[in-house]
Design a protein around this motif. Sequence first.
Motif, PDB file in Angstrom:
ATOM      1  N   ASP A   2       0.828  -1.214   0.000  1.00  0.00           N
ATOM      2  CA  ASP A   2       0.000   0.000   0.000  1.00  0.00           C
ATOM      3  C   ASP A   2       0.860   1.259   0.000  1.00  0.00           C
ATOM      4  O   ASP A   2       0.645   2.179  -0.784  1.00  0.00           O
ATOM      5  N   ARG A   3       1.829   1.298   0.887  1.00  0.00           N
ATOM      6  CA  ARG A   3       2.668   2.497   0.986  1.00  0.00           C
ATOM      7  C   ARG A   3       3.573   2.647  -0.219  1.00  0.00           C
ATOM      8  O   ARG A   3       3.848   3.762  -0.658  1.00  0.00           O
ATOM      9  N   MET A   4       4.033   1.544  -0.771  1.00  0.00           N
ATOM     10  CA  MET A   4       4.847   1.606  -1.982  1.00  0.00           C
ATOM     11  C   MET A   4       4.050   2.245  -3.119  1.00  0.00           C
ATOM     12  O   MET A   4       4.591   3.002  -3.925  1.00  0.00           O
ATOM     13  N   LEU A   5       2.752   1.949  -3.159  1.00  0.00           N
ATOM     14  CA  LEU A   5       1.883   2.504  -4.204  1.00  0.00           C
ATOM     15  C   LEU A   5       1.397   3.914  -3.885  1.00  0.00           C
ATOM     16  O   LEU A   5       0.670   4.517  -4.675  1.00  0.00           O
ATOM     17  N   GLY A   6       1.772   4.442  -2.724  1.00  0.00           N
ATOM     18  CA  GLY A   6       1.415   5.809  -2.374  1.00  0.00           C
ATOM     19  C   GLY A   6       0.213   5.941  -1.465  1.00  0.00           C
ATOM     20  O   GLY A   6      -0.223   7.058  -1.182  1.00  0.00           O
ATOM     21  N   TYR A   7      -0.351   4.823  -1.014  1.00  0.00           N
ATOM     22  CA  TYR A   7      -1.497   4.878  -0.110  1.00  0.00           C
ATOM     23  C   TYR A   7      -0.987   4.880   1.318  1.00  0.00           C
ATOM     24  O   TYR A   7      -0.863   3.846   1.955  1.00  0.00           O
ATOM     25  N   GLY A   8      -0.678   6.066   1.791  1.00  0.00           N
ATOM     26  CA  GLY A   8      -0.133   6.204   3.128  1.00  0.00           C
ATOM     27  C   GLY A   8      -1.214   6.289   4.180  1.00  0.00           C
ATOM     28  O   GLY A   8      -2.395   6.055   3.930  1.00  0.00           O
ATOM     29  N   LEU A   9      -0.799   6.630   5.379  1.00  0.00           N
ATOM     30  CA  LEU A   9      -1.745   6.836   6.476  1.00  0.00           C
ATOM     31  C   LEU A   9      -2.671   7.984   6.107  1.00  0.00           C
ATOM     32  O   LEU A   9      -2.248   8.997   5.554  1.00  0.00           O
ATOM     33  N   LYS A  10      -3.937   7.819   6.405  1.00  0.00           N
ATOM     34  CA  LYS A  10      -4.949   8.782   5.973  1.00  0.00           C
ATOM     35  C   LYS A  10      -5.066   9.961   6.924  1.00  0.00           C
ATOM     36  O   LYS A  10      -4.906   9.827   8.133  1.00  0.00           O
ATOM     37  N   LEU A  11      -5.367  11.109   6.337  1.00  0.00           N
ATOM     38  CA  LEU A  11      -5.655  12.312   7.101  1.00  0.00           C
ATOM     39  C   LEU A  11      -7.164  12.484   7.141  1.00  0.00           C
ATOM     40  O   LEU A  11      -7.874  12.020   6.235  1.00  0.00           O
ATOM     41  N   PRO A  12      -7.707  13.130   8.166  1.00  0.00           N
ATOM     42  CA  PRO A  12      -9.168  13.227   8.296  1.00  0.00           C
ATOM     43  C   PRO A  12      -9.856  14.043   7.198  1.00  0.00           C
ATOM     44  O   PRO A  12     -11.076  14.008   7.092  1.00  0.00           O
ATOM     45  N   GLU A  13      -9.107  14.739   6.356  1.00  0.00           N
ATOM     46  CA  GLU A  13      -9.721  15.535   5.287  1.00  0.00           C
ATOM     47  C   GLU A  13     -10.385  14.669   4.216  1.00  0.00           C
ATOM     48  O   GLU A  13     -11.271  15.130   3.510  1.00  0.00           O
ATOM     49  N   GLY A  14      -9.946  13.439   4.056  1.00  0.00           N
ATOM     50  CA  GLY A  14     -10.533  12.575   3.051  1.00  0.00           C
ATOM     51  C   GLY A  14      -9.602  11.435   2.689  1.00  0.00           C
ATOM     52  O   GLY A  14      -8.409  11.466   3.010  1.00  0.00           O
ATOM     53  N   PHE A  15     -10.144  10.434   2.000  1.00  0.00           N
ATOM     54  CA  PHE A  15      -9.383   9.228   1.682  1.00  0.00           C
ATOM     55  C   PHE A  15      -8.142   9.526   0.854  1.00  0.00           C
ATOM     56  O   PHE A  15      -7.121   8.867   1.013  1.00  0.00           O
ATOM     57  N   ASP A  16      -8.205  10.503  -0.033  1.00  0.00           N
ATOM     58  CA  ASP A  16      -7.060  10.770  -0.902  1.00  0.00           C
ATOM     59  C   ASP A  16      -6.008  11.685  -0.282  1.00  0.00           C
ATOM     60  O   ASP A  16      -5.017  12.006  -0.914  1.00  0.00           O
ATOM     61  N   HIS A  17      -6.188  12.063   0.969  1.00  0.00           N
ATOM     62  CA  HIS A  17      -5.191  12.862   1.699  1.00  0.00           C
ATOM     63  C   HIS A  17      -4.401  11.934   2.613  1.00  0.00           C
ATOM     64  O   HIS A  17      -4.953  11.392   3.567  1.00  0.00           O
TER      65      HIS A  17
END
Length: 133
Positions: A104-119
């Motif tokens: 996930d992190r290799m693909l850029g899906y890091g820990l999420k921020l509360p602003e939204g899934f893509d943050h």
Amino acid sequence: MSTRTLQRVESAVVAVVAVVAAVAWYPSWWWVLLAAFLLFDLSMVGYVRSPGVGAACYNAVHTYVWPGALAVVAIVTAAPLPPPPVSTAAGVAACAWAFHVGVDRMLGYGLKLPEGFDHTHLGRTGKRAAPSS
């Protein structure tokens, strides 16, 4: 090399180490890494409630803390060959979990921020993502 790139490379290394460990220590169970891959993404169900709850649920599962804890359980419960079922289950689960988080992190899906899934802590994902530098 940018920090984002370094974190993504580091995550790729974690994913590869998880696969190598699973194949080396649990050769008849390596397939669990693939079979369980999407299981960890069930943590996204929190987004049904709100972005903040979704981020908290996702982040609680997508951390290296839990695979690390399972690895410790696998090591502590290991005995002379063959390893007991608890040790094997914990070890396989640790490898599968670390593999998932690493990919996930290799693909850029890091820990999420509360602003939204893509943050994420690795930057934006999706169509509005900044080009990698």
